[in-house]
Design a protein around this motif. Structure first.
Motif, PDB file in Angstrom:
ATOM      1  N   GLY A  86       1.336  -0.919  -0.008  1.00  0.00           N
ATOM      2  CA  GLY A  86       0.055   0.609   0.049  1.00  0.00           C
ATOM      3  C   GLY A  86       0.838   1.156   0.277  1.00  0.00           C
ATOM      4  O   GLY A  86       0.472   2.350  -0.848  1.00  0.00           O
ATOM      5  N   PRO A  87       1.580   1.303   1.306  1.00  0.00           N
ATOM      6  CA  PRO A  87       2.345   2.680   0.965  1.00  0.00           C
ATOM      7  C   PRO A  87       4.088   2.756  -0.073  1.00  0.00           C
ATOM      8  O   PRO A  87       3.578   3.928  -0.686  1.00  0.00           O
ATOM      9  CB  PRO A  87       3.725   2.775   2.301  1.00  0.00           C
ATOM     10  N   ALA A  88       3.990   1.868  -0.095  1.00  0.00           N
ATOM     11  CA  ALA A  88       4.754   1.541  -1.894  1.00  0.00           C
ATOM     12  C   ALA A  88       3.902   2.358  -2.811  1.00  0.00           C
ATOM     13  O   ALA A  88       4.243   3.202  -4.320  1.00  0.00           O
ATOM     14  CB  ALA A  88       5.609   0.738  -2.285  1.00  0.00           C
ATOM     15  N   GLU A  89       2.664   2.006  -3.329  1.00  0.00           N
ATOM     16  CA  GLU A  89       1.713   2.403  -4.869  1.00  0.00           C
ATOM     17  C   GLU A  89       1.085   3.813  -4.349  1.00  0.00           C
ATOM     18  O   GLU A  89       1.477   4.730  -5.326  1.00  0.00           O
ATOM     19  CB  GLU A  89       0.357   1.833  -4.412  1.00  0.00           C
ATOM     20  N   LEU A  90       1.296   4.547  -3.210  1.00  0.00           N
ATOM     21  CA  LEU A  90       0.933   5.752  -2.471  1.00  0.00           C
ATOM     22  C   LEU A  90       2.327   6.744  -3.463  1.00  0.00           C
ATOM     23  O   LEU A  90       1.885   7.580  -3.893  1.00  0.00           O
ATOM     24  CB  LEU A  90       0.365   5.676  -1.634  1.00  0.00           C
ATOM     25  N   LEU A  91       3.483   6.026  -3.429  1.00  0.00           N
ATOM     26  CA  LEU A  91       4.000   6.919  -3.306  1.00  0.00           C
ATOM     27  C   LEU A  91       5.032   7.206  -4.664  1.00  0.00           C
ATOM     28  O   LEU A  91       5.537   7.643  -5.796  1.00  0.00           O
ATOM     29  CB  LEU A  91       5.902   6.079  -2.891  1.00  0.00           C
ATOM     30  N   LYS A  92       4.408   5.852  -5.390  1.00  0.00           N
ATOM     31  CA  LYS A  92       4.363   5.304  -7.612  1.00  0.00           C
ATOM     32  C   LYS A  92       3.790   6.615  -7.754  1.00  0.00           C
ATOM     33  O   LYS A  92       4.099   7.483  -8.677  1.00  0.00           O
ATOM     34  CB  LYS A  92       3.562   4.081  -7.510  1.00  0.00           C
ATOM     35  N   HIS A  93       2.742   6.969  -6.813  1.00  0.00           N
ATOM     36  CA  HIS A  93       1.849   8.335  -7.606  1.00  0.00           C
ATOM     37  C   HIS A  93       3.057  10.065  -7.526  1.00  0.00           C
ATOM     38  O   HIS A  93       2.753  10.029  -6.021  1.00  0.00           O
ATOM     39  CB  HIS A  93       0.549   8.471  -6.536  1.00  0.00           C
ATOM     40  N   GLY A  94       2.561  10.821  -8.210  1.00  0.00           N
ATOM     41  CA  GLY A  94       3.364  11.674  -8.279  1.00  0.00           C
ATOM     42  C   GLY A  94       3.171  13.126  -7.095  1.00  0.00           C
ATOM     43  O   GLY A  94       3.571  13.103  -6.466  1.00  0.00           O
ATOM     44  N   GLY A  95       2.368  12.704  -7.052  1.00  0.00           N
ATOM     45  CA  GLY A  95       1.617  13.491  -5.919  1.00  0.00           C
ATOM     46  C   GLY A  95       0.876  12.479  -4.581  1.00  0.00           C
ATOM     47  O   GLY A  95      -0.386  13.349  -3.972  1.00  0.00           O
ATOM     48  N   GLY A  96       1.441  11.538  -4.280  1.00  0.00           N
ATOM     49  CA  GLY A  96       0.437  11.250  -3.271  1.00  0.00           C
ATOM     50  C   GLY A  96       0.358  11.696  -1.745  1.00  0.00           C
ATOM     51  O   GLY A  96       0.514  12.166  -1.149  1.00  0.00           O
ATOM     52  N   LEU A  97       1.947  11.437  -1.632  1.00  0.00           N
ATOM     53  CA  LEU A  97       2.823  12.639  -0.995  1.00  0.00           C
ATOM     54  C   LEU A  97       2.102  13.351  -0.294  1.00  0.00           C
ATOM     55  O   LEU A  97       1.523  14.465   0.680  1.00  0.00           O
ATOM     56  CB  LEU A  97       3.868  12.338  -0.538  1.00  0.00           C
ATOM     57  N   ALA A  98       2.409  15.013  -1.680  1.00  0.00           N
ATOM     58  CA  ALA A  98       1.447  15.969  -1.597  1.00  0.00           C
ATOM     59  C   ALA A  98       0.368  16.364  -0.666  1.00  0.00           C
ATOM     60  O   ALA A  98      -0.894  16.550  -0.217  1.00  0.00           O
ATOM     61  CB  ALA A  98       1.611  16.790  -2.483  1.00  0.00           C
ATOM     62  N   VAL A  99      -0.554  15.147  -1.688  1.00  0.00           N
ATOM     63  CA  VAL A  99      -2.220  15.351  -1.422  1.00  0.00           C
ATOM     64  C   VAL A  99      -2.731  14.336  -0.148  1.00  0.00           C
ATOM     65  O   VAL A  99      -3.529  15.255   0.296  1.00  0.00           O
ATOM     66  CB  VAL A  99      -2.672  14.263  -2.291  1.00  0.00           C
ATOM     67  N   VAL A 100      -2.230  14.068   0.696  1.00  0.00           N
ATOM     68  CA  VAL A 100      -1.774  13.082   2.183  1.00  0.00           C
ATOM     69  C   VAL A 100      -1.573  14.546   2.942  1.00  0.00           C
ATOM     70  O   VAL A 100      -2.554  15.331   3.940  1.00  0.00           O
ATOM     71  CB  VAL A 100      -1.570  11.857   2.165  1.00  0.00           C
TER      72      VAL A 100
END
Length: 400
Positions: free
Chosen positions: A304-318
């Motif tokens: 799950g966390p790795a999939e979130l980090l794959k998205h360019g905006g994952g960390l930013a939107v969270v």
């Protein structure tokens, strides 16, 4: 009529025990007490009470028996007092009966009468809460689910769509939903209807009905869901069918993901990327909160966390959810960041968390008035990675 009652003495037994007004359509409950139909139906069905207002006895039988004798007495009294301005109540239209509903349900088995019966049943179920309960009590769910599950039969898609619409709008009780969930092949049939080959409306009602069923389903039913099921949920979210369908899909995911390997299956279906995309476009608080809850669950899966980090905006939107939407979303965002920092906290990720202001927000969490658990998560993240972050020139404040 209230002013007239001050001038003309109204017999007390003409008055409804609830509204204290003259009864237009007196009906007798199984407890033996007579009420005006509209008032007692509102009490039993709209307000969801299950006791007689006068006797406080539990009402086991929802049939309301028309009190024809009392209605005629009231109408005669109104006629006799017409000179005082009392208007005579017209004879009420007979309500729908169990017998009529049962006949319509049996007609569903006839190809020549099926669509006509469905049209009539649709109007009946939308008419009142009482009709919904009547339809459930005569077993309408069995007849309708039979039409839905016969995917490869000669039943038309129009008939199936109507049956699904009616079944959803019956709003079955928890017991009814649990029984429905045991219907062979219904979960698979609803998954098929969620596919893009079907109409938007049918797909929406399929996922909304599944959401209701999942909330009372047996563990075996929920844990047996396959990756294809979650792929269809991903498609529902991607296609943005309607806000109702989106919310139902998110609630369905929240309900089923904690069971078995469902988190992993959802991640494999590509749910994380779709949820991040949805957050980037979302302006509705409730939807954001639901998405954040699903992401909390998905980030507890191994990938799950790795999939979130794959998205360019994952960390930013969270990160943007922390103090950006609501206290609920903020707490969930910190939980997501905790999963990322604990299980995917590479040097690159930790540096990105500094650049995006995540570390700054975690420090702020410790300084403001917010939930205890939220503070604990933030403190643990900072404690574990403080040695790395303290070396950064971007950090100008003390880390705990």
């Amino acid at each position: 009529m209230a002013d007239l009652e001050n001038e003309v003495e109204v017999p007390r037994f003409f008055l409804c025990p609830i509204s204290l007004e003259i009864m237009k359509d007196p009906v007798t409950l199984s407890t033996g007490i007579t009420y005006d139909r509209d008032t007692i139906e509102n009490w039993l069905f709209s307000r969801k009470n299950n006791v007689c207002p006068v006797t406080k006895q539990v009402v086991a039988d929802i049939d309301l028996t028309p009190n024809h004798t009392l209605r005629r007495l009231i109408q005669s009294w109104c006629t006799l007092n017409a000179s005082s301005g009392v208007e005579r109540y017209p004879t009420p239209r007979p309500p729908i009966s169990k017998t009529e509903i049962t006949k319509l349900l049996k007609d569903l088995n006839s190809p020549n009468h099926q669509m006509k019966s469905l049209t009539r049943l649709k109007s009946i179920v939308l008419e009142s809460e009482k009709n919904k309960r009547l339809m459930e009590s005569v077993g309408a769910a069995d007849y309708l689910s039979n039409i839905i599950t016969n995917i490869n039969s000669g039943i038309t898609s129009s008939s199936r769509d109507e049956a699904l619409y009616i079944l959803y709008h019956i709003k079955l009780s928890p017991i009814g939903l649990k029984t429905l969930g045991k219907t062979g092949g219904l979960f698979d049939a609803l998954r098929c209807i969620m596919q893009r080959a079907w109409s938007y409306e049918a797909r929406a009602y399929a996922v909304m009905l599944l959401k209701s069923m999942s909330e009372v389903a047996e563990p075996m039913q929920v844990t047996s869901l396959n990756v294809e099921f979650f792929k269809e949920l991903v498609n529902i979210l991607t296609d943005q069918i309607s806000e109702k369908a989106t919310k139902a899909t998110l609630k369905l995911l929240i309900s089923v993901c904690p069971w078995g390997r469902n988190r992993i299956k959802a991640v494999e279906a590509g749910i994380v990327s779709v949820l991040i995309d949805a957050l980037l476009d979302c302006s509705e608080k409730r939807v954001t909160e639901l998405i954040s809850m699903v992401l909390v669950q998905e980030c507890q899966a191994a990938d799950g966390p790795a999939e979130l980090l794959k998205h360019g905006g994952g960390l930013a939107v969270v990160s943007g959810m922390v103090f950006g939407v609501s206290p609920v979303a903020s707490e969930r965002a910190v939980r997501i960041l905790y999963s990322v920092a604990m299980f995917s906290g590479s040097v690159r990720v930790l540096q990105e968390m500094i650049e995006l202001g995540v570390v700054e927000k975690l420090v702020l969490v410790l300084q403001v008035d917010c939930g205890r658990k939220m503070k604990e998560k933030a403190r643990e993240i900072l404690k574990i990675h403080s040695r790395v972050w303290k070396k950064s020139q971007c950090i100008t404040y003390d880390l705990i």
